[in-house]
Design a protein around this motif. Structure first.
Motif, PDB file in Angstrom:
ATOM      1  N   ARG A  40       0.833  -1.203   0.000  1.00  0.00           N
ATOM      2  CA  ARG A  40       0.000   0.000   0.000  1.00  0.00           C
ATOM      3  C   ARG A  40       0.872   1.260   0.000  1.00  0.00           C
ATOM      4  O   ARG A  40       0.564   2.239  -0.664  1.00  0.00           O
ATOM      5  CB  ARG A  40      -0.947  -0.002   1.196  1.00  0.00           C
ATOM      6  CG  ARG A  40      -2.039   1.011   1.081  1.00  0.00           C
ATOM      7  CD  ARG A  40      -3.306   0.522   1.779  1.00  0.00           C
ATOM      8  NE  ARG A  40      -4.352   1.498   1.685  1.00  0.00           N
ATOM      9  CZ  ARG A  40      -5.266   1.518   0.728  1.00  0.00           C
ATOM     10  NH1 ARG A  40      -5.262   0.603  -0.190  1.00  0.00           N
ATOM     11  NH2 ARG A  40      -6.199   2.440   0.710  1.00  0.00           N
ATOM     12  N   GLU A  41       1.972   1.216   0.724  1.00  0.00           N
ATOM     13  CA  GLU A  41       2.903   2.349   0.723  1.00  0.00           C
ATOM     14  C   GLU A  41       3.471   2.563  -0.671  1.00  0.00           C
ATOM     15  O   GLU A  41       3.578   3.700  -1.134  1.00  0.00           O
ATOM     16  CB  GLU A  41       4.042   2.098   1.712  1.00  0.00           C
ATOM     17  CG  GLU A  41       5.034   3.240   1.779  1.00  0.00           C
ATOM     18  CD  GLU A  41       6.084   3.042   2.847  1.00  0.00           C
ATOM     19  OE1 GLU A  41       7.041   3.833   2.853  1.00  0.00           O
ATOM     20  OE2 GLU A  41       5.953   2.129   3.669  1.00  0.00           O
ATOM     21  N   ARG A  42       3.795   1.485  -1.362  1.00  0.00           N
ATOM     22  CA  ARG A  42       4.292   1.610  -2.737  1.00  0.00           C
ATOM     23  C   ARG A  42       3.245   2.233  -3.657  1.00  0.00           C
ATOM     24  O   ARG A  42       3.581   3.039  -4.524  1.00  0.00           O
ATOM     25  CB  ARG A  42       4.666   0.234  -3.284  1.00  0.00           C
ATOM     26  CG  ARG A  42       5.976  -0.249  -2.803  1.00  0.00           C
ATOM     27  CD  ARG A  42       6.402  -1.426  -3.645  1.00  0.00           C
ATOM     28  NE  ARG A  42       6.845  -2.493  -2.781  1.00  0.00           N
ATOM     29  CZ  ARG A  42       7.017  -3.730  -3.182  1.00  0.00           C
ATOM     30  NH1 ARG A  42       6.748  -4.068  -4.413  1.00  0.00           N
ATOM     31  NH2 ARG A  42       7.431  -4.640  -2.350  1.00  0.00           N
ATOM     32  N   LEU A  43       1.987   1.847  -3.464  1.00  0.00           N
ATOM     33  CA  LEU A  43       0.931   2.417  -4.299  1.00  0.00           C
ATOM     34  C   LEU A  43       0.834   3.924  -4.093  1.00  0.00           C
ATOM     35  O   LEU A  43       0.683   4.680  -5.057  1.00  0.00           O
ATOM     36  CB  LEU A  43      -0.410   1.744  -3.992  1.00  0.00           C
ATOM     37  CG  LEU A  43      -0.525   0.274  -4.392  1.00  0.00           C
ATOM     38  CD1 LEU A  43      -1.870  -0.281  -3.971  1.00  0.00           C
ATOM     39  CD2 LEU A  43      -0.308   0.100  -5.885  1.00  0.00           C
ATOM     40  N   TRP A  44       0.894   4.355  -2.840  1.00  0.00           N
ATOM     41  CA  TRP A  44       0.845   5.796  -2.562  1.00  0.00           C
ATOM     42  C   TRP A  44       2.032   6.514  -3.209  1.00  0.00           C
ATOM     43  O   TRP A  44       1.880   7.595  -3.777  1.00  0.00           O
ATOM     44  CB  TRP A  44       0.811   6.060  -1.058  1.00  0.00           C
ATOM     45  CG  TRP A  44      -0.572   6.038  -0.527  1.00  0.00           C
ATOM     46  CD1 TRP A  44      -1.223   4.979   0.027  1.00  0.00           C
ATOM     47  CD2 TRP A  44      -1.501   7.126  -0.529  1.00  0.00           C
ATOM     48  NE1 TRP A  44      -2.503   5.343   0.374  1.00  0.00           N
ATOM     49  CE2 TRP A  44      -2.696   6.658   0.055  1.00  0.00           C
ATOM     50  CE3 TRP A  44      -1.443   8.449  -0.953  1.00  0.00           C
ATOM     51  CZ2 TRP A  44      -3.813   7.464   0.206  1.00  0.00           C
ATOM     52  CZ3 TRP A  44      -2.559   9.239  -0.788  1.00  0.00           C
ATOM     53  CH2 TRP A  44      -3.725   8.749  -0.222  1.00  0.00           C
ATOM     54  N   LYS A  45       3.196   5.907  -3.142  1.00  0.00           N
ATOM     55  CA  LYS A  45       4.376   6.516  -3.766  1.00  0.00           C
ATOM     56  C   LYS A  45       4.202   6.601  -5.280  1.00  0.00           C
ATOM     57  O   LYS A  45       4.586   7.600  -5.893  1.00  0.00           O
ATOM     58  CB  LYS A  45       5.632   5.725  -3.408  1.00  0.00           C
ATOM     59  CG  LYS A  45       6.031   5.904  -1.957  1.00  0.00           C
ATOM     60  CD  LYS A  45       7.248   5.089  -1.601  1.00  0.00           C
ATOM     61  CE  LYS A  45       7.613   5.306  -0.143  1.00  0.00           C
ATOM     62  NZ  LYS A  45       8.815   4.542   0.235  1.00  0.00           N
ATOM     63  N   THR A  58      -2.960  13.981   1.542  1.00  0.00           N
ATOM     64  CA  THR A  58      -2.208  13.500   2.688  1.00  0.00           C
ATOM     65  C   THR A  58      -2.167  11.982   2.662  1.00  0.00           C
ATOM     66  O   THR A  58      -3.213  11.337   2.733  1.00  0.00           O
ATOM     67  CB  THR A  58      -2.873  13.976   3.993  1.00  0.00           C
ATOM     68  OG1 THR A  58      -3.018  15.395   3.947  1.00  0.00           O
ATOM     69  CG2 THR A  58      -2.047  13.575   5.197  1.00  0.00           C
ATOM     70  N   PRO A  59      -0.957  11.409   2.585  1.00  0.00           N
ATOM     71  CA  PRO A  59      -0.866   9.947   2.622  1.00  0.00           C
ATOM     72  C   PRO A  59      -1.172   9.448   4.038  1.00  0.00           C
ATOM     73  O   PRO A  59      -1.088  10.213   5.003  1.00  0.00           O
ATOM     74  CB  PRO A  59       0.595   9.669   2.239  1.00  0.00           C
ATOM     75  CG  PRO A  59       1.318  10.918   2.582  1.00  0.00           C
ATOM     76  CD  PRO A  59       0.337  12.045   2.425  1.00  0.00           C
ATOM     77  N   PRO A  60      -1.506   8.178   4.171  1.00  0.00           N
ATOM     78  CA  PRO A  60      -1.774   7.640   5.498  1.00  0.00           C
ATOM     79  C   PRO A  60      -0.566   7.783   6.425  1.00  0.00           C
ATOM     80  O   PRO A  60       0.575   7.873   5.967  1.00  0.00           O
ATOM     81  CB  PRO A  60      -2.061   6.163   5.227  1.00  0.00           C
ATOM     82  CG  PRO A  60      -2.473   6.110   3.812  1.00  0.00           C
ATOM     83  CD  PRO A  60      -1.727   7.207   3.125  1.00  0.00           C
ATOM     84  N   VAL A  61      -0.834   7.772   7.701  1.00  0.00           N
ATOM     85  CA  VAL A  61       0.217   7.899   8.708  1.00  0.00           C
ATOM     86  C   VAL A  61       1.234   6.769   8.516  1.00  0.00           C
ATOM     87  O   VAL A  61       0.867   5.627   8.298  1.00  0.00           O
ATOM     88  CB  VAL A  61      -0.382   7.833  10.127  1.00  0.00           C
ATOM     89  CG1 VAL A  61       0.704   7.837  11.178  1.00  0.00           C
ATOM     90  CG2 VAL A  61      -1.332   8.979  10.341  1.00  0.00           C
ATOM     91  N   GLY A  62       2.498   7.125   8.570  1.00  0.00           N
ATOM     92  CA  GLY A  62       3.561   6.130   8.435  1.00  0.00           C
ATOM     93  C   GLY A  62       4.152   6.041   7.046  1.00  0.00           C
ATOM     94  O   GLY A  62       5.204   5.436   6.863  1.00  0.00           O
ATOM     95  N   ILE A  63       3.518   6.647   6.078  1.00  0.00           N
ATOM     96  CA  ILE A  63       4.051   6.620   4.711  1.00  0.00           C
ATOM     97  C   ILE A  63       4.856   7.880   4.486  1.00  0.00           C
ATOM     98  O   ILE A  63       4.359   8.989   4.576  1.00  0.00           O
ATOM     99  CB  ILE A  63       2.923   6.485   3.667  1.00  0.00           C
ATOM    100  CG1 ILE A  63       2.227   5.139   3.845  1.00  0.00           C
ATOM    101  CG2 ILE A  63       3.486   6.639   2.251  1.00  0.00           C
ATOM    102  CD1 ILE A  63       1.099   4.887   2.879  1.00  0.00           C
ATOM    103  N   ILE A  64       6.151   7.674   4.223  1.00  0.00           N
ATOM    104  CA  ILE A  64       7.064   8.790   4.012  1.00  0.00           C
ATOM    105  C   ILE A  64       7.370   8.878   2.525  1.00  0.00           C
ATOM    106  O   ILE A  64       7.803   7.904   1.912  1.00  0.00           O
ATOM    107  CB  ILE A  64       8.354   8.596   4.820  1.00  0.00           C
ATOM    108  CG1 ILE A  64       8.026   8.495   6.309  1.00  0.00           C
ATOM    109  CG2 ILE A  64       9.351   9.702   4.540  1.00  0.00           C
ATOM    110  CD1 ILE A  64       9.168   8.067   7.171  1.00  0.00           C
ATOM    111  N   LEU A  65       7.142  10.034   1.967  1.00  0.00           N
ATOM    112  CA  LEU A  65       7.367  10.241   0.540  1.00  0.00           C
ATOM    113  C   LEU A  65       8.623  11.080   0.347  1.00  0.00           C
ATOM    114  O   LEU A  65       8.791  12.114   0.962  1.00  0.00           O
ATOM    115  CB  LEU A  65       6.163  10.961  -0.075  1.00  0.00           C
ATOM    116  CG  LEU A  65       4.832  10.232   0.082  1.00  0.00           C
ATOM    117  CD1 LEU A  65       3.693  11.129  -0.306  1.00  0.00           C
ATOM    118  CD2 LEU A  65       4.834   8.981  -0.754  1.00  0.00           C
TER     119      LEU A  65
END
Length: 68
Positions: A40-45, A58-65
């Motif tokens: 899911r983090e990869r998808l947001w990136k 705003t990405p979900p908490v814990g996802i650093i871009l």
């Protein structure tokens, strides 16, 4: 095309919900990767890369871009 359309949405809440639905759709397209821990983090990136990091969501908490 969906991400580019989302960039044009002026209402913040609607834009956020729209992007979240795009991420959900991307996840549904590749359900075999659902068990991958950081999928899911990869998808947001990917969404941010597609938008050239020029989108106000705003990405979900814990996802650093990281741009670049």
């Amino acid at each position: 095309m969906l991400v580019n359309y989302a960039k044009e949405i002026e209402e913040d809440d609607y834009r956020q919900a729209f992007i979240e639905k795009i991420v959900d759709l991307m996840q549904q397209m590749h359900p075999q990767n659902r068990n991958v821990e950081d999928y899911r983090e990869r998808l947001w990136k990917h969404v941010f890369r597609i938008a050239d990091f020029d989108i106000e969501v705003t990405p979900p908490v814990g996802i650093i871009l990281v741009q670049g």
